[in-house]
Design an enzyme around this catalytic site. Structure first.
Site, PDB file in Angstrom:
ATOM      1  CB  CYS A 336      -0.976   0.029   1.163  1.00  0.00           C
ATOM      2  SG  CYS A 336      -1.255  -1.534   1.951  1.00  0.00           S
ATOM      3  NE  ARG A 365       2.196  -9.138   5.291  1.00  0.00           N
ATOM      4  CZ  ARG A 365       0.907  -9.038   5.021  1.00  0.00           C
ATOM      5  NH1 ARG A 365       0.063  -9.870   5.612  1.00  0.00           N
ATOM      6  NH2 ARG A 365       0.452  -8.136   4.185  1.00  0.00           N
ATOM      7  CD  GLN A 383      -1.372  -9.820   0.194  1.00  0.00           C
ATOM      8  OE1 GLN A 383      -2.119 -10.639  -0.351  1.00  0.00           O
ATOM      9  NE2 GLN A 383      -1.557  -9.419   1.410  1.00  0.00           N
ATOM     10  CG  ASP A 385      -1.946  -5.447  -2.402  1.00  0.00           C
ATOM     11  OD1 ASP A 385      -3.128  -5.261  -2.070  1.00  0.00           O
ATOM     12  OD2 ASP A 385      -0.983  -5.290  -1.639  1.00  0.00           O
ATOM     13  CG  HIS A 387      -3.857  -0.222  -2.672  1.00  0.00           C
ATOM     14  ND1 HIS A 387      -2.732  -0.911  -3.022  1.00  0.00           N
ATOM     15  CD2 HIS A 387      -4.120  -0.555  -1.377  1.00  0.00           C
ATOM     16  CE1 HIS A 387      -2.313  -1.617  -1.980  1.00  0.00           C
ATOM     17  NE2 HIS A 387      -3.140  -1.436  -0.977  1.00  0.00           N
ATOM     18  CE  LYS A 471     -11.154  -8.142   8.112  1.00  0.00           C
ATOM     19  NZ  LYS A 471      -9.939  -8.928   8.208  1.00  0.00           N
ATOM     20  CG  HIS A 517      -6.044  -1.768   1.519  1.00  0.00           C
ATOM     21  ND1 HIS A 517      -4.691  -1.590   1.573  1.00  0.00           N
ATOM     22  CD2 HIS A 517      -6.578  -0.899   2.397  1.00  0.00           C
ATOM     23  CE1 HIS A 517      -4.411  -0.658   2.473  1.00  0.00           C
ATOM     24  NE2 HIS A 517      -5.531  -0.224   2.984  1.00  0.00           N
TER      25      HIS A 517
END
Ligand SMILES: [Zn+2]
Ligand SMILES: [Zn+2]
Length: 642
Positions: A336, A365, A383, A385, A387, A471, A517
């Site tokens: 992000c 991570r 991810q 991912d 946004h 979410k 996200h």
């Protein structure tokens, strides 16, 4: 004799003499149906059925159908297992024996590891103990009495547990000659366990700390009927056959190199990487079609960035941190902040919004090594991912689009059933959340309206939202009905503030942007691991790393086989020719084990007729078909993502 009033959850009330056991109370209310009771709840607290009525109370029957019922049942079975171990291994020391998600275990300190033969003997003893239908006795004693008891019994682990207990009184439970320090509750008699099985043996460190002694852990499961146990055992057998680690090795898809390269890091082999490329290409195309722009951000960034984003304070223990030229850098745990930096390189006007960035962003991570699991729980993962930066007015429409997008993706990969959670804030404690009331209302209503508009069933999880926004989480149910973590759609009122992410509105003023996200697959590694198990390695044609294999019957047909191969390759089909001088039956069997969807068998007749005999991996025989027809059939399946 004085009486107390017992009220059931449906409001039904009845009077009983003080001192009546809960078992008798339930029998008098439910008759034979009271047999279903594992334990009871008195004023919300779980208690043994042997406990006696003392005061007016609300009473609830707890059956195996509930989580608490299962937990008690399984935990009680662990006592029975421990007592069997004590009879067979009198020197064994006892650590802990909790119920787990499915079943139970007990940790023992024994001279030498248990063998499968030992398990059988323990099972036999357990059957005897169950047959004897021994009652579980509960005793409340002072802590010092307990210390004395477990010192006499030479149970050092129980004594250690006692040291951490601050209560003045503790409870011990006894059945037969076995006594254990335990909070309870338990089933009333050992005979309550109707069907059980000891499943496996594993080494486990006391307190999970490798500096401590390695204990022997035995896992088991128990049910109220033999049929339930059989069904369960069948399910785990199926699950084991589908285990992505096993299939990953058999089909040469990926490997892990814990010792040499570190745990939780996945190495994608050519076949696995091929499937991943197809998933990623599909993912990219579908994003681009929907107005997303693909971006790429670096794998490391200075700590400063993560301090601004806030991750440095609340996510620090999960980050890999490195020192470079006296500067602290972080391996990115999230994509992000990078996308925000790109957004902020220009002043953005409301006319440009929504701006949607997508990235297959690999993140790292730190997860404790004990928690890692194949591809499902890893330290490095990608991810899928994206946004969305938009105005508040645009948010509802964008959410609906993302939801449709996520569902399309999942259905394309053969998932038809889902469990959906909508996590919202605890409206009684609004002070615990960032963002204005107005923003929360807008966001929660955008999420729930989208779910409602598509008629999707979901569970509203009050108070389950993270502090920075509500979410939607979608779990996919696989071919065995097991849930897998999938897409997430998350509002974020934190990052736009931390980074001051804005746009110029119609009024010429600067406004805070709405940031959403989302991942439509989840982490690629986890998604792929799940996909392997869902398909049991038999990937549909569009994903199969090898879509067709040509098997010439004799070596004089090699040229014909190569010619078909070249033609198919030209038309984009992933094809191989097996030209080894092995028997046909052997080649077929191997292709089947590798789950190749199409086998094209070519003999003299096929070569003359420009055909191939088509055999599917299911074993179905389609007979000889012209090469062009075969190509068309395969390409149609690829196009339709079958
Ligand atoms: Zn217990
Ligand atoms: Zn994000």
């Amino acid at each position: 004799m004085s009486e107390v009033i017992v009220e059931l959850s449906d409001g039904f009330q009845s009077k009983f003499p003080v001192g009546t056991t809960l078992q008798d109370v339930l029998s008098s209310i439910y008759g034979i149906d009271a047999d279903r009771a594992i334990v009871a709840k008195v004023d919300g607290e779980l208690v043994d059925l042997t406990q006696k009525l003392e005061r007016d109370c609300k009473l609830e029957i707890v059956t195996f159908g509930s989580d608490e019922g299962k937990e008690t049942y399984w935990h009680s079975a662990s006592h029975i297992m421990a007592s069997a171990v004590q009879m067979l291994f009198p020197k064994a020391k006892f650590a802990i024996g909790p119920a787990i998600n499915e079943g139970f275990y007990y940790d023992f300190d024994v001279d030498k590891p248990f063998t499968p033969d030992d398990l059988e003997r323990i099972e036999e003893k357990m059957h005897k103990i169950i047959e004897m239908n021994l009652p579980f006795f509960r005793n409340e004693i002072t802590k010092s009495e307990a210390v004395l008891l477990f010192t006499e019994l030479d149970e050092k682990y129980k004594r250690e547990i006692l040291e951490d207990i601050t209560d003045e009184t503790v409870t011990v439970y006894r059945h037969g000659n076995f006594v254990d320090l335990c909070r309870g509750p338990h089933i009333a008699n050992t005979g309550k366990i109707k069907a059980f099985k000891l499943l496996s043996i594993a080494g486990a460190y006391w307190h999970g700390d490798e500096k401590n002694k390695m204990l022997q852990r035995i896992y088991g499961i128990a049910f109220e009927t033999q049929k339930e146990l059989d069904d369960y055992l069948h399910r785990i057998e199926e699950a084991q056959k589908r285990d992505h680690r096993k299939i990953g090795k058999e089909l040469d898809l990926f490997s892990l190199h814990e010792q040499h390269a570190g745990p939780g890091l996945v190495y994608w082999h050519p076949k696995g990487a091929t499937i991943r490329r197809i998933i990623e290409d599909f993912w990219k195309d579908e994003h681009i079609k929907r107005g997303y722009e693909l971006v790429i951000t670096p794998h490391i960034a200075k700590s400063d960035l993560w301090k601004t984003s806030g991750h440095y304070s609340f996510f620090r223990e999960n980050m890999f941190v490195l020192e470079v030229e006296d500067q602290e850098y972080v391996l990115k745990p999230m994509n992000c902040p990078g996308h925000i930096l790109i957004y902020q390189t220009k002043m953005r006007s409301y006319r440009e919004l929504p701006i949607k960035f997508a990235e297959l962003g690999t993140v790292y991570r730190y997860e404790r090594s004990g928690t890692l699991m194949g591809m499902l729980r890893v330290r490095g993962f990608t991810q899928d991912d994206a946004h969305i930066f938009c105005t508040p007015e645009q948010a509802p429409e964008e959410i609906l689009k993302v939801l449709d997008f996520a569902m399309l993706m999942l259905k394309t990969f053969g998932y038809e059933e889902f469990e959906i959670n909508l996590s919202v804030r605890d409206s009684q404690h609004k002070e615990n959340y960032l963002g204005t009331d107005e923003m929360w209302e807008l966001a929660e209503s955008a999420l729930s309206s989208a779910l409602n508009a598509r008629g999707l069933k979901y569970i509203r999880m009050e108070g389950e939202a993270v502090f920075y926004g509500p979410k939607i989480d979608i779990k996919l149910l696989d071919a065995l009905g097991r849930p897998w973590q999938g897409p997430t759609i998350q509002f974020d009122f934190n990052e736009p503030k931390n980074f001051n992410v804005t746009y110029i509105g119609q009024d010429g003023q600067e406004h805070e942007v709405v940031m959403i996200h989302h991942v439509v697959l989840g982490a690629i590694e986890r998604f792929f691991g799940g996909l392997i198990e869902h398909y049991a390695g038999a990937f549909p044609v569009w994903l199969a790393p090898v879509q067709a294999r040509i098997l010439p019957v004799t070596s004089d047909l090699d040229d014909y086989a190569k010619m078909i191969k070249d033609e198919m390759l030209k038309l984009g089909i992933r094809v191989e020719a097996d030209l080894r001088s092995e028997k046909l039956g052997f080649k077929i069997r191997e292709a089947q084990l590798e789950k190749v969807p199409y086998m094209l068998i070519v003999g003299k007749r096929e070569a003359e007729g420009k055909t191939a005999s088509v055999r599917l991996r299911s074993g179905e025989d389609l007979g000889p078909m012209p090469i062009q027809d075969i190509i068309e059939r395969i390409n149609t399946e690829i196009d339709q993502k079958k």
